[in-house]
Design a protein around this motif. Structure first.
Motif, PDB file in Angstrom:
ATOM      1  N   UNK A  31       1.103  -1.133   0.051  1.00 24.47           N
ATOM      2  CA  UNK A  31       0.267  -0.197   0.303  1.00 24.47           C
ATOM      3  C   UNK A  31       0.909   1.356   0.138  1.00 24.47           C
ATOM      4  N   UNK A  32       1.954   1.064   0.396  1.00 25.35           N
ATOM      5  CA  UNK A  32       3.286   2.278   1.258  1.00 25.35           C
ATOM      6  C   UNK A  32       3.421   2.563  -0.128  1.00 25.35           C
ATOM      7  N   UNK A  33       3.730   1.078  -0.331  1.00 27.37           N
ATOM      8  CA  UNK A  33       4.787   2.053  -2.792  1.00 27.37           C
ATOM      9  C   UNK A  33       4.021   2.505  -3.530  1.00 27.37           C
ATOM     10  N   UNK A  34       2.582   1.622  -3.543  1.00 27.73           N
ATOM     11  CA  UNK A  34       1.686   1.670  -4.233  1.00 27.73           C
ATOM     12  C   UNK A  34       1.538   3.439  -4.224  1.00 27.73           C
ATOM     13  N   UNK A  35       1.019   3.955  -2.847  1.00 31.22           N
ATOM     14  CA  UNK A  35       0.876   5.516  -2.483  1.00 31.22           C
ATOM     15  C   UNK A  35       1.662   6.919  -2.885  1.00 31.22           C
ATOM     16  N   UNK A  36       2.733   5.552  -2.660  1.00 31.98           N
ATOM     17  CA  UNK A  36       4.000   7.139  -1.794  1.00 31.98           C
ATOM     18  C   UNK A  36       4.439   6.776  -3.996  1.00 31.98           C
ATOM     19  N   UNK A  37       4.181   6.168  -5.213  1.00 32.84           N
ATOM     20  CA  UNK A  37       5.204   6.471  -6.526  1.00 32.84           C
ATOM     21  C   UNK A  37       5.135   7.790  -6.788  1.00 32.84           C
ATOM     22  N   UNK A  38       3.880   8.556  -7.166  1.00 28.02           N
ATOM     23  CA  UNK A  38       3.626   9.672  -7.657  1.00 28.02           C
ATOM     24  C   UNK A  38       4.354  10.747  -6.237  1.00 28.02           C
ATOM     25  N   UNK A  39       4.121  10.237  -4.904  1.00 28.07           N
ATOM     26  CA  UNK A  39       4.635  11.666  -4.677  1.00 28.07           C
ATOM     27  C   UNK A  39       6.707  10.875  -4.246  1.00 28.07           C
ATOM     28  N   UNK A  40       7.163   9.784  -4.462  1.00 32.91           N
ATOM     29  CA  UNK A  40       8.278   9.901  -4.749  1.00 32.91           C
ATOM     30  C   UNK A  40       8.669   9.991  -6.067  1.00 32.91           C
ATOM     31  N   UNK A  41       8.353   9.501  -6.841  1.00 30.83           N
ATOM     32  CA  UNK A  41       8.330  10.799  -8.746  1.00 30.83           C
ATOM     33  C   UNK A  41       8.493  11.688  -8.772  1.00 30.83           C
ATOM     34  N   UNK A  42       7.578  12.898  -8.307  1.00 30.26           N
ATOM     35  CA  UNK A  42       7.178  13.764  -8.076  1.00 30.26           C
ATOM     36  C   UNK A  42       8.608  14.447  -7.544  1.00 30.26           C
ATOM     37  N   UNK A  43       9.371  13.927  -6.674  1.00 32.53           N
ATOM     38  CA  UNK A  43      10.828  14.577  -5.792  1.00 32.53           C
ATOM     39  C   UNK A  43      12.063  14.267  -6.350  1.00 32.53           C
ATOM     40  N   UNK A  44      11.846  12.621  -6.710  1.00 27.72           N
ATOM     41  CA  UNK A  44      13.470  12.645  -7.444  1.00 27.72           C
ATOM     42  C   UNK A  44      13.122  13.768  -9.160  1.00 27.72           C
ATOM     43  N   UNK A  45      12.827  13.682  -9.778  1.00 21.08           N
ATOM     44  CA  UNK A  45      11.709  14.203 -10.948  1.00 21.08           C
ATOM     45  C   UNK A  45      12.418  15.335 -10.491  1.00 21.08           C
ATOM     46  N   UNK A  46      12.028  16.328  -9.717  1.00 17.62           N
ATOM     47  CA  UNK A  46      11.992  17.959  -9.493  1.00 17.62           C
ATOM     48  C   UNK A  46      13.295  17.672  -8.599  1.00 17.62           C
TER      49      UNK A  46
END
Length: 466
Positions: free
Chosen positions: A144-159
């Motif tokens: 659950x945490x990985x799925x829900x956190x994917x968008x957040x992590x993707x945004x942080x890493x991309x920025x």
């Protein structure tokens, strides 16, 4: 029997593998505009950066689950990790669109091997009872945490770094996991496991599931009534029908043993998993993300942060409350209660408007949705794999993951069609479509709760003072 140290190593490995799988379902979404600009993707083809992964993942899950039963958990886990790590490295170093899409498809294939074997490792390493429940609760929480956190992590890493980092982050995780697997996983293979893979069954199952996943993906952009979508759906039905015929009449070592589906916990549990998958996670993330960005005008990163209450509350309930309750209350009762609470949350979520605030439109419903999901997920997983013989643990795990993924894909496709609006919709028209989608999710969870009395009664033994 394993000691607690050995169990801890196995649990960490299973969670690391599952984290890689679920993160990559959503981690690239926020990076898609940057990827399009950097690699020169055509707008229509850009979707395959995400869908290439999903298509291969959903299409090969059933076969991936059987591999561990045939070739052994350790070998298959290592092979899945190695392929996922290599595909992530290739994707992160991609120089053109074709290379990236191929790498994402290879990631999806590896994920179809990894996801079932992580659950198989847990179900065969831990004895039935509270110890297994705690392990399943942690595994579910990581999912659950990985799925829900994917968008957040993707945004942080991309920025902070670049779009390539959302794929390359898997490389060190995979390398460490491979080293740890060589140390902690033994090469045992369940006695009496099938001597070979059912190749005709594997081919038909994969063809049917890939065709179904492709049809759903295509329907989201082209509609359900187009000739290509209908032809692909027909191919899926024919392949699945031929698969059922071969498995029941001709296969000497069937990929999916018919006796397995006669088990009420497996057949009805997977039906409940499919219905829940059509509401939770992917469909919920999709429509809430659109609402936050298209109506409330949040940035992609802020929308990712907006999901933190869902994640944290689900983790708190799933890790602390649910395992304690599973020792005292029948699993099917927890599934029913969780479904009813989450359905209430989605009904509340449907009351969104163009003038809603985060507190009223997202945080309030998030409490009920997260509590319901936290109560439902672990006992449902435990019910589906309970009583499965070790020789069928892999395919049972693959079937459960297939039900969840197909449920999410079917649910999303149907909900997108249900929420469809005219071209260039106003915010009010968007909200009307989202309203229909969230109400349908509530109805699906009510149906999930309604079938739980048919599930067998199962309750964990109290673990005492350990």
């Amino acid at each position: 029997m394993r000691n607690q140290t050995g169990w801890g190593g196995v649990l960490a490995l299973a969670c690391a593998g599952q984290l890689m799988v679920v993160l990559d379902v959503s981690v690239v979404n926020v990076a898609l505009p940057v990827i399009q600009h950097t690699l020169g993707f055509d707008p229509i083809d850009l979707q395959w950066v995400a869908n290439g992964y999903t298509l291969a993942f959903a299409g090969f899950l059933l076969v991936g689950g059987r591999l561990a039963d045939v070739y052994g958990r350790r070998q298959v886990f290592l092979a899945g990790l190695a392929l996922f790590t290599a595909a992530s490295l290739t994707g992160g170093l991609s120089s053109d669109p074709a290379m990236l899409v191929a790498a994402r498809a290879a990631q999806g294939l590896a994920a179809a091997v990894l996801a079932p074997v992580t659950l198989t490792v847990l179900s065969t390493s831990y004895p039935d009872g509270a110890a297994r429940t705690r392990a399943l609760a942690i595994w579910t929480a990581v999912s659950i945490a990985g799925g829900a956190g994917g968008n957040l992590l993707g945004g942080v890493l991309t920025e902070l770094l670049s779009w390539r980092s959302v794929l390359l982050i898997n490389v060190p995780i995979g390398a460490v996991a491979i080293i740890a697997a060589l140390r902690h996983l033994h090469g045992e293979q369940p006695q009496g496991a099938p001597a070979r893979l059912d190749l005709p069954g594997a081919l038909l199952a994969s063809t049917g599931l890939v065709a179904l996943a492709y049809a759903i993906t295509r329907a989201q952009t082209h509609g359900w009534a187009t000739p290509a979508t209908l032809a692909t759906l027909c191919l899926a039905v024919l392949a699945v029908g031929a698969f059922a015929l071969i498995e029941t009449r001709h296969a000497s070592a069937p990929l999916l043993p018919p006796a397995l589906l006669r088990n009420r916990a497996i057949s009805l549990g997977n039906l409940a998993m499919l219905l829940a998958g059509a509401s939770f996670q992917v469909p919920m993330w999709y429509f809430l993300t659109l609402y936050m960005q298209n109506v409330l005008h949040y940035s992609a990163l802020l929308a990712g942060i907006g999901f933190l209450p869902h994640t944290l509350l689900t983790l708190a309930v799933g890790l602390r409350v649910t395992p304690w309750l599973m020792q005292r209350i029948a699993h099917r009762a927890l599934i029913a209660v969780g479904g009813l609470i989450a359905a209430t949350g989605f009904a509340w979520q449907s009351l969104i408007s163009t003038h809603s605030t985060y507190l009223s439109a997202i945080l309030g419903p998030a409490v009920l949705i997260a509590v319901g999901g936290g109560l439902l997920n672990t006992p449902l997983t435990s019910t589906v794999i309970s009583g499965v013989h070790a020789t069928d643990a892999g395919v049972a795990s693959g079937l459960m993951n297939t039900a969840k993924q197909v449920g999410g894909a079917l649910g999303l496709g149907a909900l997108i069609a249900l929420a469809a609006n005219p071209n260039n919709p106003t915010p009010a028209e968007l909200v009307t479509g989202y309203h229909r989608a969230f109400l349908t999710m509530a109805a699906l969870l009510l149906l999930t709760a309604a079938i739980t009395p048919l599930l067998p009664v199962h309750r964990d033994a109290v673990l005492g003072t350990h």
